[in-house]
Write a protein that holds these residues in place. Structure first.
Motif, PDB file in Angstrom:
ATOM      1  N   GLU A 189     -11.284 -89.329  29.885  1.00  0.00           N
ATOM      2  CA  GLU A 189     -11.237 -87.885  29.624  1.00  0.00           C
ATOM      3  C   GLU A 189     -10.521 -87.174  30.760  1.00  0.00           C
ATOM      4  OE1 GLU A 189     -13.867 -86.050  27.320  1.00  0.00           O
ATOM      5  OE2 GLU A 189     -13.352 -87.867  26.166  1.00  0.00           O
ATOM      6  N   LYS A 190     -10.853 -87.652  31.981  1.00  0.00           N
ATOM      7  CA  LYS A 190     -10.325 -86.993  33.168  1.00  0.00           C
ATOM      8  C   LYS A 190      -9.596 -88.023  34.025  1.00  0.00           C
ATOM      9  CE  LYS A 190     -13.154 -84.285  35.394  1.00  0.00           C
ATOM     10  NZ  LYS A 190     -14.434 -84.052  36.116  1.00  0.00           N
ATOM     11  N   TYR A 191      -8.465 -87.581  34.569  1.00  0.00           N
ATOM     12  CA  TYR A 191      -7.645 -88.513  35.340  1.00  0.00           C
ATOM     13  C   TYR A 191      -7.869 -88.385  36.838  1.00  0.00           C
ATOM     14  CZ  TYR A 191      -5.474 -89.066  30.832  1.00  0.00           C
ATOM     15  OH  TYR A 191      -5.264 -89.321  29.495  1.00  0.00           O
ATOM     16  N   GLU A 192      -8.752 -87.438  37.215  1.00  0.00           N
ATOM     17  CA  GLU A 192      -9.041 -87.282  38.630  1.00  0.00           C
ATOM     18  C   GLU A 192      -9.802 -88.507  39.135  1.00  0.00           C
ATOM     19  OE1 GLU A 192      -9.579 -84.828  36.493  1.00  0.00           O
ATOM     20  OE2 GLU A 192      -8.757 -82.962  37.341  1.00  0.00           O
ATOM     21  N   PRO A 193      -9.628 -88.836  40.412  1.00  0.00           N
ATOM     22  CA  PRO A 193     -10.417 -89.906  41.003  1.00  0.00           C
ATOM     23  C   PRO A 193     -11.909 -89.595  40.910  1.00  0.00           C
ATOM     24  CG  PRO A 193      -8.602 -89.301  42.428  1.00  0.00           C
ATOM     25  CD  PRO A 193      -8.626 -88.299  41.336  1.00  0.00           C
ATOM     26  N   SER A 194     -12.723 -90.630  41.040  1.00  0.00           N
ATOM     27  CA  SER A 194     -14.151 -90.489  40.765  1.00  0.00           C
ATOM     28  C   SER A 194     -14.892 -89.654  41.797  1.00  0.00           C
ATOM     29  CB  SER A 194     -14.776 -91.883  40.717  1.00  0.00           C
ATOM     30  OG  SER A 194     -14.654 -92.473  42.005  1.00  0.00           O
ATOM     31  N   GLY A 195     -14.304 -89.497  42.978  1.00  0.00           N
ATOM     32  CA  GLY A 195     -14.994 -88.736  44.019  1.00  0.00           C
ATOM     33  C   GLY A 195     -15.715 -89.633  45.011  1.00  0.00           C
ATOM     34  N   THR A 196     -15.864 -90.891  44.657  1.00  0.00           N
ATOM     35  CA  THR A 196     -16.527 -91.827  45.576  1.00  0.00           C
ATOM     36  C   THR A 196     -15.496 -92.669  46.302  1.00  0.00           C
ATOM     37  OG1 THR A 196     -16.557 -93.512  43.870  1.00  0.00           O
ATOM     38  CG2 THR A 196     -18.475 -92.067  44.012  1.00  0.00           C
ATOM     39  N   GLY A 197     -14.221 -92.399  46.014  1.00  0.00           N
ATOM     40  CA  GLY A 197     -13.182 -93.248  46.572  1.00  0.00           C
ATOM     41  C   GLY A 197     -12.750 -94.294  45.560  1.00  0.00           C
ATOM     42  N   GLU A 198     -13.468 -94.372  44.459  1.00  0.00           N
ATOM     43  CA  GLU A 198     -13.045 -95.306  43.417  1.00  0.00           C
ATOM     44  C   GLU A 198     -12.125 -94.589  42.434  1.00  0.00           C
ATOM     45  OE1 GLU A 198     -15.733 -98.826  42.321  1.00  0.00           O
ATOM     46  OE2 GLU A 198     -17.077 -97.107  42.314  1.00  0.00           O
ATOM     47  N   SER A 199     -11.449 -95.369  41.616  1.00  0.00           N
ATOM     48  CA  SER A 199     -10.520 -94.795  40.649  1.00  0.00           C
ATOM     49  C   SER A 199     -11.296 -94.158  39.499  1.00  0.00           C
ATOM     50  CB  SER A 199      -9.604 -95.894  40.113  1.00  0.00           C
ATOM     51  OG  SER A 199     -10.280 -96.642  39.127  1.00  0.00           O
ATOM     52  N   PRO A 200     -10.630 -93.419  38.627  1.00  0.00           N
ATOM     53  CA  PRO A 200     -11.318 -92.809  37.465  1.00  0.00           C
ATOM     54  C   PRO A 200     -11.997 -93.857  36.588  1.00  0.00           C
ATOM     55  CG  PRO A 200      -9.086 -91.949  37.677  1.00  0.00           C
ATOM     56  CD  PRO A 200      -9.210 -93.059  38.673  1.00  0.00           C
ATOM     57  N   LEU A 201     -11.577 -95.094  36.698  1.00  0.00           N
ATOM     58  CA  LEU A 201     -12.176 -96.151  35.869  1.00  0.00           C
ATOM     59  C   LEU A 201     -13.658 -96.343  36.178  1.00  0.00           C
ATOM     60  CD1 LEU A 201      -9.309 -98.801  36.053  1.00  0.00           C
ATOM     61  CD2 LEU A 201      -9.784 -97.148  34.235  1.00  0.00           C
ATOM     62  N   ALA A 202     -14.067 -95.938  37.394  1.00  0.00           N
ATOM     63  CA  ALA A 202     -15.461 -96.114  37.797  1.00  0.00           C
ATOM     64  C   ALA A 202     -16.403 -95.252  36.958  1.00  0.00           C
ATOM     65  CB  ALA A 202     -15.622 -95.794  39.274  1.00  0.00           C
ATOM     66  N   ASN A 203     -15.843 -94.266  36.272  1.00  0.00           N
ATOM     67  CA  ASN A 203     -16.693 -93.394  35.446  1.00  0.00           C
ATOM     68  C   ASN A 203     -16.778 -93.840  33.991  1.00  0.00           C
ATOM     69  OD1 ASN A 203     -17.136 -91.727  37.651  1.00  0.00           O
ATOM     70  ND2 ASN A 203     -15.327 -90.470  37.193  1.00  0.00           N
ATOM     71  N   ILE A 204     -16.100 -94.896  33.642  1.00  0.00           N
ATOM     72  CA  ILE A 204     -16.054 -95.313  32.230  1.00  0.00           C
ATOM     73  C   ILE A 204     -17.010 -96.494  32.053  1.00  0.00           C
ATOM     74  CG2 ILE A 204     -14.511 -95.902  30.322  1.00  0.00           C
ATOM     75  CD1 ILE A 204     -13.791 -93.304  31.731  1.00  0.00           C
ATOM     76  N   ASP A 205     -18.243 -96.191  31.837  1.00  0.00           N
ATOM     77  CA  ASP A 205     -19.271 -97.234  31.824  1.00  0.00           C
ATOM     78  C   ASP A 205     -19.027 -98.325  30.782  1.00  0.00           C
ATOM     79  OD1 ASP A 205     -20.495 -96.040  33.889  1.00  0.00           O
ATOM     80  OD2 ASP A 205     -22.231 -95.276  32.780  1.00  0.00           O
ATOM     81  N   HIS A 206     -18.574 -97.896  29.593  1.00  0.00           N
ATOM     82  CA  HIS A 206     -18.416 -98.901  28.527  1.00  0.00           C
ATOM     83  C   HIS A 206     -17.330 -99.912  28.862  1.00  0.00           C
ATOM     84  CE1 HIS A 206     -14.630 -97.362  26.805  1.00  0.00           C
ATOM     85  NE2 HIS A 206     -15.095 -96.163  27.143  1.00  0.00           N
ATOM     86  N   TRP A 207     -16.412 -99.509  29.741  1.00  0.00           N
ATOM     87  CA  TRP A 207     -15.362-100.436  30.181  1.00  0.00           C
ATOM     88  C   TRP A 207     -15.812-101.206  31.422  1.00  0.00           C
ATOM     89  CZ3 TRP A 207     -12.485-100.833  34.733  1.00  0.00           C
ATOM     90  CH2 TRP A 207     -11.312-101.611  34.666  1.00  0.00           C
ATOM     91  N   LEU A 208     -16.529-100.448  32.258  1.00  0.00           N
ATOM     92  CA  LEU A 208     -16.860-100.948  33.586  1.00  0.00           C
ATOM     93  C   LEU A 208     -17.874-102.098  33.541  1.00  0.00           C
ATOM     94  CD1 LEU A 208     -16.303-100.345  36.588  1.00  0.00           C
ATOM     95  CD2 LEU A 208     -18.241 -98.761  36.532  1.00  0.00           C
TER      96      LEU A 208
END
Length: 821
Positions: free
Chosen positions: A464-483
């Motif tokens: 949904e959002k392309y911003e980094p996760s805020g923890t230093g991880e990439s936006p992928l860190a917010n996609i639980d179903h993928w992660l």
RNA sequence: GCCGAAGUGGCGGAAUUGGUAGACGCCCAGGACUUAAAAUCCUGUGUUCAGCAAUGAACGUGCGGGUUCGAUUCCCGCCUUCGGCACCA
């Protein structure tokens, strides 16, 4: 018929497409030629004249080689991962895939309008799942080889935005008022340093510009020296320890009067005495806050603090103080140095500032207390102890002697160091290839057990959002179903880092050999058939990184038997940048950008191609000059009128006025033709397109002036011209009666005998100054030449009343009469 | 600071195992064609000085020296521009 570039360009581009004229042929009976462009990042701003120049150059070579009977591979693709599309996505929410597709379409359209002979059946895009699959596959090969590892590496961290920044973003964020610090973060790193020696050494085998090789050598930065271990002086307040330093000047060891550790050096804490601890801790905290940039910028004033500890100089047995200072980098050598202030500028500056002793150990022409003396040829002085003396020896001998002594004592060892660092290969971004690794749960339920993905490609999920996760991880860190997931091996969490843009460009030249192969990144047969890239053309901005990274991957693939050469690019040619008309770099903000599309609009593809090459030597940086383009435009007009003679006479416009004749050409024209063929042929091989075009212009001027429309002369001219201006060449080729594409015509050959002149102009000099000329037959005897020279009217008066003391004759060129008085 | 590349007419550039500097193109000027213009074709075009002129002479490849019969080219010392690296011990 009037020359209308719009009509004929469309006509022939359609013809080539319909007839697959430029589809790659693989025929082992013919020689092969692989000519490659550095493939572009399809940016939103479209093709610029820099692209135009490089792509036209390779296209001329590709077409030329085809005329010469080679099987040519000339492919194009898209380096389509990258930051701009991601930044645009953050701003607008548009998926980078959409932006990328649009840009690719527009790029491709422009390229096709230029009449480039790319084999589009081999088009590749680094973001295609089929391509990502093999990029990831190669990454896993590197991992299997132990060349990919995880480490804590400092990155540019924007405190307010909680984001990792690319180096090129740092300035922009600082300007916006954000704080950027160095922060260690978990990263994937590729062990390119394991290949440092080979990357350096194999440069010798490559046909690259010496400047580019030198840049790579400097980047790899090999230096020979030795590691020396200093014993830390026993002190009730400190722990026993040794400090190892790297130095290229062990011959100056007797002059080492203090040591410096990098603030991050692991031994700092244990060496520091209680009285100094507060100062040391404060200094360390301060340097941690500084970014690399700040450290570099502040290079004027050296800073540092004393640790309170002392080490023993192994040569003098004297205790020397141990300092920390940020001019010593943890990332090079051992992170510690021995300081020889008398003979090293940095150490001298530091010693002066902090009043440390300066001891002369190389015979110096001046007082080293006043000025540093850096030299490799001066003999050693003050350099002896009970065991060993270097006095009187110069660098090489002193080096050997002291290293032997240190090695014998077990406190020193020869060592080669490289500036080259391992390659930080992960990015905390969305728009890149996911690194195909998983972390499985251990007994405690933590995701710590690292295993590679078994099914490739591992694709990006939609976010949904392309911003980094805020923890230093990439936006992928917010996609639980993928992660998160579970498979036969247990529950896992995926790696969230993605690969840098360099990844796709590290091996694309291999994929072009076999672009659609679903079973392998390239089949062994096709890999061998096309072999090395014979000619690689691109901008010098990639002189170091891209070319070094690609060479590294290639060598790894070679080592595991997947490619057949140890180097990917046999010949590299760097085109020079084209500047705006104002002589400045083209940029939107300056408003001096020349767009390729507008050029195509106004002048057509043939003129655009011809002119960008006529501008000057390919390798040179040169300003654009719109006015000059009229010249090549007129040139093509003249070529057109050699065939369609009617316009010249102002008669009605009909096709029946083709003026090509079979009347024999004059001897002068025939000679001019053979000379032109020779010149154009040589220039094409040496990529000197500007002079090749000039030669064709001269030939056309001769034909025009003599009103010669001889068929052979014109046919040869058209074939020579066709790599440069293919549309007009095809059109006229057809007009004079050929059914097949000119692309299939062989390049004309020249008769060496006919390129030689029977008469030559001899220059006559008197004492080195040109005073006249005369015509002579080739091979005239020296005595005859001298006799003739003395009779030349304009020469006589300079000889009058003077004595000729010397005759110098350069056969077929010049006579120089040296006079006295 | 270090490494690399380059400095030639009004402009882009050509010519280097040392041998007629300025090919080719742009710009500009003059001429032809045209009712006219555009297009096209022809001629000229490094600078300075002398001459009505044809022409002649001097100077001229970033600057200063050197080697040589002769240097854009080779050597020494500078200057400028561009590119890369930048505390790498």
């Amino acid at each position: 018929m009037k020359y209308s570039y719009t009509d004929i360009e469309q006509k022939w581009q359609a013809y080539w497409q319909q007839h697959d004229t430029f589809t790659t042929i693989e025929d082992s009976a013919k020689p092969k030629y692989y000519v490659l462009d550095m493939f572009p990042y399809p940016s939103g701003s479209g093709l610029h004249v820099g692209h135009l120049e490089g792509y036209t150059a390779t296209d001329v070579v590709a077409r030329y080689k085809r005329h010469k009977g080679f099987c040519v591979l000339h492919p194009m693709g898209w380096d389509a991962f990258g930051l701009p599309a991601e930044q645009y996505a953050i701003k607008t929410g548009t998926h980078p895939r959409i932006t990328t597709e649009q840009n690719v379409q527009s790029f491709k359209q422009s390229l096709q309008r230029l009449g480039l002979t790319y084999d589009w059946s081999r088009e590749i895009n680094t973001t295609d799942p089929d391509y990502v699959k093999w990029t990831q596959w190669i990454f896993l090969k590197l991992y299997e080889q132990g060349l990919a590892y995880v480490a804590e590496v400092p990155v540019n961290w924007c405190v307010e935005q909680k984001t990792v920044l690319a180096n090129e973003e740092v300035d922009e964020y600082l300007e916006k008022g954000f704080t950027v610090v160095r922060k260690p973060l978990r990263q994937w790193v590729l062990k390119i340093t394991a290949y440092a020696e080979r990357l350096l050494h194999d440069l010798e085998t490559l046909d690259w510009g010496e400047n580019i090789k030198e840049m790579q050598r400097n980047w790899i930065g090999r230096s020979e020296g030795c590691n020396i271990t200093f014993e830390v002086q026993r002190n009730p307040l400190t722990t026993q320890a040794n400090i190892t330093v790297f130095t290229t000047r062990p011959d100056t060891l007797f002059g080492a009067t203090y040591m410096v550790l990098s603030p991050e050096h692991p031994l700092v804490a244990s060496i520091t005495t209680d009285t100094q601890r507060a100062a040391v801790d404060a200094y360390r905290a301060e340097s941690a806050k500084k970014s690399d940039l700040e450290r570099a910028e502040l290079q004027k004033e050296k800073t540092g603090v004393f640790t309170g500890g002392y080490a023993i100089n192994p040569a003098t047995r004297q205790p020397i103080p141990i300092w920390i200072a940020d001019y010593v980098l943890m990332s090079y050598g051992t992170g510690a140095i021995m300081a020889v202030p008398a003979h090293d500028e940095r150490d001298w500056e530091f010693a002066k500032k902090f009043n440390l002793p300066i001891v002369e150990v190389l015979q110096s022409p001046h007082d080293v207390q006043e000025q540093v003396f850096v030299n490799k040829d001066a003999p050693c002085v003050n350099s002896a102890n009970a065991d060993v003396s270097l006095n009187g020896l110069t660098f090489k001998d002193a080096f050997e002697k002291i290293v032997a002594w240190l090695e014998a004592k077990g406190v020193g060892q020869r060592k080669v160091n490289y500036k080259l660092r391992d390659w930080v290969f992960s990015r905390q971004r969305y728009w890149g290839e996911p690194i195909p690794m998983k972390y499985y749960q251990d007994a405690q339920g933590n995701y710590t057990i690292l295993k590679p993905e078994t099914t490739l490609p591992l694709l990006l999920p939609d976010v949904e959002k392309y911003e980094p996760s805020g923890t230093g991880e990439s936006p992928l860190a917010n996609i639980d179903h993928w992660l998160y997931g579970e498979d036969a091996q247990g529950k896992f969490r995926r790696e969230t880092n993605t690969m840098p843009q360099w990844a796709g460009s590290c091996w694309y030249y291999l994929r072009f050999k076999d672009a659609k192969n679903p079973n392998a990144f390239v089949s062994p047969e096709r890999e061998r058939y096309w072999g090395q890239v014979d000619l690689y053309i691109g901008g010098a901005e990639h002189a170091v990184l891209h070319l070094l990274y690609a060479r590294f991957w290639h060598k790894v693939l070679y080592d595991i038997g997947l490619v057949s050469h140890h180097e990917p690019f046999q010949k590299l040619f760097n085109q020079g940048m084209i500047l705006g008309e104002d002589g400045e770099k083209m940029s939107k903000s300056r408003g001096n950008v020349v767009s390729v599309d507008s050029l195509l609009e106004t002048y057509g593809a043939d003129v655009a191609r011809l002119y960008v090459l006529f501008l000057g030597p390919l390798e040179q940086v040169k300003p654009w000059n719109t006015k000059g383009i009229e010249g090549v435009s007129r040139f093509l007009g003249r070529v057109w009128r050699l065939v369609y003679t009617n316009l010249h006479d102002g008669k009605p416009d009909t096709d029946s006025t083709i003026g090509v004749t079979d009347e024999p050409m004059s001897a002068a024209i025939e000679k001019a033709m053979h000379k032109t063929i020779q010149k154009v042929d040589e220039d094409c091989q040496n990529l000197r397109f500007n002079t090749a075009i000039a030669a064709m212009m001269e030939f056309v001027n001769v034909l025009t002036k003599e009103n010669c429309h001889n068929r052979t002369a014109i046919e040869h001219l058209l074939v020579m011209l066709s790599p440069f201006a293919p549309h007009i060449a095809e059109e006229l080729w057809q007009a004079i009666g050929h059914g097949d594409s000119i692309a299939n015509a062989p390049f004309p050959t020249f008769d060496a005998a006919l390129t030689k002149d029977e008469t030559v102009t001899i220059a006559v000099q008197v004492s080195g100054k040109l005073r006249g000329t005369f015509e002579a037959t080739v091979g005239m005897q020296n005595d005859d030449l001298i006799a003739r020279a003395k009779e030349v009217d304009s020469v006589v008066k300079f000889l009058d009343g003077k004595e000729i003391v010397k005759h110098i004759v350069v056969p077929n060129k010049l006579v120089n009469l040296v006079v006295k008085g």
